[in-house]
Design a protein around this motif. Structure first.
Motif, PDB file in Angstrom:
ATOM      1  N   SER A  61      61.924  33.342  55.107  1.00  0.00           N
ATOM      2  CA  SER A  61      60.655  33.018  54.455  1.00  0.00           C
ATOM      3  C   SER A  61      59.632  32.743  55.546  1.00  0.00           C
ATOM      4  O   SER A  61      59.749  31.770  56.295  1.00  0.00           O
ATOM      5  N   LYS A  62      58.634  33.606  55.656  1.00  0.00           N
ATOM      6  CA  LYS A  62      57.650  33.432  56.720  1.00  0.00           C
ATOM      7  C   LYS A  62      56.876  32.120  56.552  1.00  0.00           C
ATOM      8  O   LYS A  62      56.438  31.507  57.533  1.00  0.00           O
ATOM      9  N   ILE A  63      56.700  31.696  55.315  1.00  0.00           N
ATOM     10  CA  ILE A  63      56.011  30.429  55.069  1.00  0.00           C
ATOM     11  C   ILE A  63      56.853  29.270  55.593  1.00  0.00           C
ATOM     12  O   ILE A  63      56.360  28.379  56.300  1.00  0.00           O
ATOM     13  N   GLU A  64      58.140  29.259  55.258  1.00  0.00           N
ATOM     14  CA  GLU A  64      59.030  28.196  55.721  1.00  0.00           C
ATOM     15  C   GLU A  64      59.189  28.250  57.235  1.00  0.00           C
ATOM     16  O   GLU A  64      59.224  27.208  57.908  1.00  0.00           O
ATOM     17  N   ALA A  65      59.285  29.475  57.789  1.00  0.00           N
ATOM     18  CA  ALA A  65      59.432  29.622  59.233  1.00  0.00           C
ATOM     19  C   ALA A  65      58.225  29.045  59.970  1.00  0.00           C
ATOM     20  O   ALA A  65      58.382  28.383  61.015  1.00  0.00           O
ATOM     21  N   ARG A  66      57.028  29.268  59.441  1.00  0.00           N
ATOM     22  CA  ARG A  66      55.824  28.708  60.050  1.00  0.00           C
ATOM     23  C   ARG A  66      55.895  27.181  60.075  1.00  0.00           C
ATOM     24  O   ARG A  66      55.559  26.539  61.078  1.00  0.00           O
ATOM     25  N   ARG A  67      56.345  26.603  58.955  1.00  0.00           N
ATOM     26  CA  ARG A  67      56.435  25.148  58.867  1.00  0.00           C
ATOM     27  C   ARG A  67      57.435  24.604  59.887  1.00  0.00           C
ATOM     28  O   ARG A  67      57.154  23.630  60.596  1.00  0.00           O
ATOM     29  N   VAL A  68      58.603  25.240  59.970  1.00  0.00           N
ATOM     30  CA  VAL A  68      59.644  24.791  60.892  1.00  0.00           C
ATOM     31  C   VAL A  68      59.182  24.902  62.340  1.00  0.00           C
ATOM     32  O   VAL A  68      59.405  24.002  63.155  1.00  0.00           O
ATOM     33  N   MET A  69      58.528  26.015  62.672  1.00  0.00           N
ATOM     34  CA  MET A  69      58.067  26.213  64.050  1.00  0.00           C
ATOM     35  C   MET A  69      56.967  25.214  64.414  1.00  0.00           C
ATOM     36  O   MET A  69      56.913  24.724  65.536  1.00  0.00           O
ATOM     37  N   LYS A  70      56.106  24.921  63.461  1.00  0.00           N
ATOM     38  CA  LYS A  70      55.048  23.943  63.719  1.00  0.00           C
ATOM     39  C   LYS A  70      55.659  22.579  64.015  1.00  0.00           C
ATOM     40  O   LYS A  70      55.224  21.877  64.941  1.00  0.00           O
ATOM     41  N   GLU A  71      56.685  22.208  63.260  1.00  0.00           N
ATOM     42  CA  GLU A  71      57.366  20.931  63.486  1.00  0.00           C
ATOM     43  C   GLU A  71      58.052  20.900  64.853  1.00  0.00           C
ATOM     44  O   GLU A  71      58.184  19.839  65.472  1.00  0.00           O
ATOM     45  N   ALA A  72      58.517  22.089  65.301  1.00  0.00           N
ATOM     46  CA  ALA A  72      59.198  22.179  66.597  1.00  0.00           C
ATOM     47  C   ALA A  72      58.221  22.229  67.759  1.00  0.00           C
ATOM     48  O   ALA A  72      58.633  22.288  68.918  1.00  0.00           O
ATOM     49  N   GLY A  73      56.923  22.210  67.459  1.00  0.00           N
ATOM     50  CA  GLY A  73      55.915  22.216  68.511  1.00  0.00           C
ATOM     51  C   GLY A  73      55.542  23.585  69.030  1.00  0.00           C
ATOM     52  O   GLY A  73      54.911  23.710  70.083  1.00  0.00           O
ATOM     53  N   VAL A  74      55.919  24.645  68.290  1.00  0.00           N
ATOM     54  CA  VAL A  74      55.569  26.006  68.681  1.00  0.00           C
ATOM     55  C   VAL A  74      54.215  26.364  68.073  1.00  0.00           C
ATOM     56  O   VAL A  74      54.021  26.178  66.865  1.00  0.00           O
ATOM     57  N   PRO A  75      53.267  26.887  68.855  1.00  0.00           N
ATOM     58  CA  PRO A  75      51.959  27.241  68.300  1.00  0.00           C
ATOM     59  C   PRO A  75      52.084  28.303  67.202  1.00  0.00           C
ATOM     60  O   PRO A  75      52.840  29.266  67.353  1.00  0.00           O
ATOM     61  N   ILE A  76      51.393  28.116  66.107  1.00  0.00           N
ATOM     62  CA  ILE A  76      51.396  29.105  65.034  1.00  0.00           C
ATOM     63  C   ILE A  76      49.980  29.598  64.772  1.00  0.00           C
ATOM     64  O   ILE A  76      49.002  28.902  65.051  1.00  0.00           O
ATOM     65  N   VAL A  77      49.867  30.804  64.223  1.00  0.00           N
ATOM     66  CA  VAL A  77      48.556  31.368  63.876  1.00  0.00           C
ATOM     67  C   VAL A  77      47.969  30.550  62.732  1.00  0.00           C
ATOM     68  O   VAL A  77      48.687  30.214  61.779  1.00  0.00           O
ATOM     69  N   PRO A  78      46.680  30.179  62.784  1.00  0.00           N
ATOM     70  CA  PRO A  78      46.077  29.467  61.660  1.00  0.00           C
ATOM     71  C   PRO A  78      46.273  30.231  60.362  1.00  0.00           C
ATOM     72  O   PRO A  78      46.108  31.449  60.312  1.00  0.00           O
ATOM     73  N   GLY A  79      46.670  29.516  59.316  1.00  0.00           N
ATOM     74  CA  GLY A  79      46.910  30.180  58.029  1.00  0.00           C
ATOM     75  C   GLY A  79      47.317  29.174  56.977  1.00  0.00           C
ATOM     76  O   GLY A  79      47.299  27.958  57.200  1.00  0.00           O
ATOM     77  N   THR A  80      47.723  29.672  55.816  1.00  0.00           N
ATOM     78  CA  THR A  80      48.107  28.797  54.707  1.00  0.00           C
ATOM     79  C   THR A  80      49.463  28.163  54.984  1.00  0.00           C
ATOM     80  O   THR A  80      50.341  28.772  55.591  1.00  0.00           O
ATOM     81  N   GLU A  81      49.631  26.946  54.514  1.00  0.00           N
ATOM     82  CA  GLU A  81      50.884  26.215  54.706  1.00  0.00           C
ATOM     83  C   GLU A  81      51.866  26.479  53.569  1.00  0.00           C
ATOM     84  O   GLU A  81      53.070  26.269  53.726  1.00  0.00           O
ATOM     85  N   THR A  82      51.348  26.930  52.431  1.00  0.00           N
ATOM     86  CA  THR A  82      52.183  27.221  51.265  1.00  0.00           C
ATOM     87  C   THR A  82      51.770  28.577  50.691  1.00  0.00           C
ATOM     88  O   THR A  82      50.774  29.170  51.115  1.00  0.00           O
ATOM     89  N   ALA A  83      52.539  29.065  49.729  1.00  0.00           N
ATOM     90  CA  ALA A  83      52.222  30.341  49.095  1.00  0.00           C
ATOM     91  C   ALA A  83      50.887  30.261  48.364  1.00  0.00           C
ATOM     92  O   ALA A  83      50.521  29.216  47.808  1.00  0.00           O
TER      93      ALA A  83
END
Length: 449
Positions: A115-137
């Motif tokens: 799930s790209k949405i869940e993956a973004r959340r997990v990576m953000k928590e791990a301190g990995v920079p993510i592309v600005p975007g929606t946090e949920t569907a």
């Protein structure tokens, strides 16, 4: 220890896995569709069994038949390759229930990263920079427009469970976003059984750079450096190289550390790849994680000397990684060109019979290929038929060898993308290592129209 391995895949990746298994004295079981009964990988395996008709739903996605064959043959492990069932968490759980070793991470990790949405959340928590975007569907076109106006266009509309460019579209206005939303949502639902959509800010002039990871079941994670994958058509990679000619060693080290940290944070095991977008300033952003072997893994093997499939099997056996991060050295440069059975201008598939196939040979030339002269290329599967991998002491030497190999590559009976590959690698931007993900659209397709 794994003694007999079933390969739940086809084509060049099935043949690739069989070659490593032979070197490891592991027996192999191939499964195939009626359309693939004469494919090289079928005869390469120690045993081969028919799955069913050509359609993937009746063959390579026929889970019950796959498990039946695994039980009948006594296979104690299964390698899913890429595509098909490789990132299906339910299938992974079924392997566990059946007592079959799955060559890959556990089902929870597959589900999170799928799930790209869940993956973004997990990576953000791990301190990995993510592309600005929606946090949920995003539930509706109106909601999408409201968010897009907040972060500004252009926007990437993406399917949460998508892949291969399906359900993905760049939009430049509210009108385009409204028009694109329902169609992409329906395609995502049809292809992936999940119509969840989200939005990302479009990173202009981006480079697609990824980090190859290996992680054992004892907490050790290493990276095998990076790959540049910016040459894409229809959001699918065509040419990949290791390492990226664009990023600095400082950025390379930072990306490697970020990827390792992310894998540790989610408890990742086996081989995996974290993909990043890198802007002109070498700021990198998490794109997605692939919880499987990548099509382009050979270029990493060529610069590190590490057989990634062999490492996958050792990890699945419960063994510790045989090397530390400091043991892994990068030598030379490698480039992979994917050979597709497709029109080189329109990129439409070109099925048919290969009436002649002569592969170039020489120092630094490798072929991972799934066809021979006389093979039928059918419309039922992805049109990639093989990969041409070249390596050299320097990038210039690798490019020179790739040019010569493509000139000597003889294939008749079908159209291929070889003319397109030649045009790309002869372009000054490619020679300079400055190609972005927009290169094919801006520079190649524009001159072919």
């Amino acid at each position: 220890m794994i003694k007999k391995l079933l390969i739940a895949n086809r084509g060049e990746i099935a043949a690739r896995i069989i070659r490593t298994c032979k070197n490891m004295n592991i027996e192999t079981v191939a499964v195939y569709s009626e359309a693939d009964k004469a494919a090289p990988f079928v005869s390469m395996a120690d045993e081969a069994y028919l799955l069913g008709p050509a359609r993937v739903q009746d063959s390579y996605l026929n889970v019950d038949k796959i498990f039946s064959i695994a039980k009948e043959t006594g296979a104690d492990a299964l390698h899913p390759g890429y595509g098909f069932l490789s990132e299906n968490p339910t299938f992974r759980e079924q392997c566990d229930t059946a007592g079959i070793i799955f060559i890959g991470p556990d089902s929870q990790v597959i589900q999170k990263m799928g799930s790209k949405i869940e993956a973004r959340r997990v990576m953000k928590e791990a301190g990995v920079p993510i592309v600005p975007g929606t946090e949920t569907a995003v539930a509706s076109p109106d909601e999408a427009v409201q968010f897009a106006e907040h972060i500004g266009y252009p926007i990437l509309l993406k399917a949460s469970s998508g892949g291969g460019g399906i359900g993905m579209q760049t939009v430049y206005s509210a009108e385009e976003l409204i028009k694109a939303f329902d169609g992409n949502q329906k395609r995502a639902q049809t292809f992936f059984g999940d119509g969840s959509m989200f939005l990302e800010k479009k990173i202009e002039a981006a480079h697609h750079v990824e980090i190859q990871l290996l992680a054992d079941e004892h907490g050790h994670v290493v990276h095998l450096f990076d790959r540049e994958c910016s040459i894409q058509r229809r959001n699918q990679k065509v040419i990949e190289e290791a390492s990226s000619p664009f990023i600095s060693d400082e950025t390379r080290q930072a990306m490697g550390k970020a990827a390792v940290k992310a894998a540790q944070a989610i408890g990742y095991t086996n081989a995996g790849t974290i993909e990043f977008l890198v802007d002109d300033n070498e700021q990198f952003y998490f794109l997605e994680m692939n919880t499987r072997i990548q099509v382009e893994h050979p270029v990493t093997e060529e610069i590190t000397g590490i057989d990634i499939v062999e490492a996958q099997i050792h990890i699945a056996n419960g063994e510790k990684l045989a090397f530390e991060q400091t043991d892994i050295k990068k030598t030379g440069h490698a480039i992979e060109a994917r050979i597709y059975a497709e029109d080189p201008v329109t990129f439409f598939p070109s099925p048919g019979t290969i009436t002649k196939l002569e592969l170039p040979e020489g120092i630094g030339v490798r072929h991972d290929i799934g066809v021979v002269s006389g093979s039928q290329v059918t419309p039922f599967y992805d049109p990639m038929i093989g990969k041409l991998i070249v390596s050299g002491d320097t990038r210039d030497e690798a490019i020179s060898r790739l040019e010569k190999a493509l000139d000597a590559y003889q294939i008749e009976g079908i159209k291929t993308n070889i003319p397109m590959l030649k045009d790309v690698i002869e372009h000054p931007l490619f020679k300079a290592g400055q190609t972005t993900t927009a290169f094919v659209e801006l520079f190649y397709q524009s001159i072919k129209k």
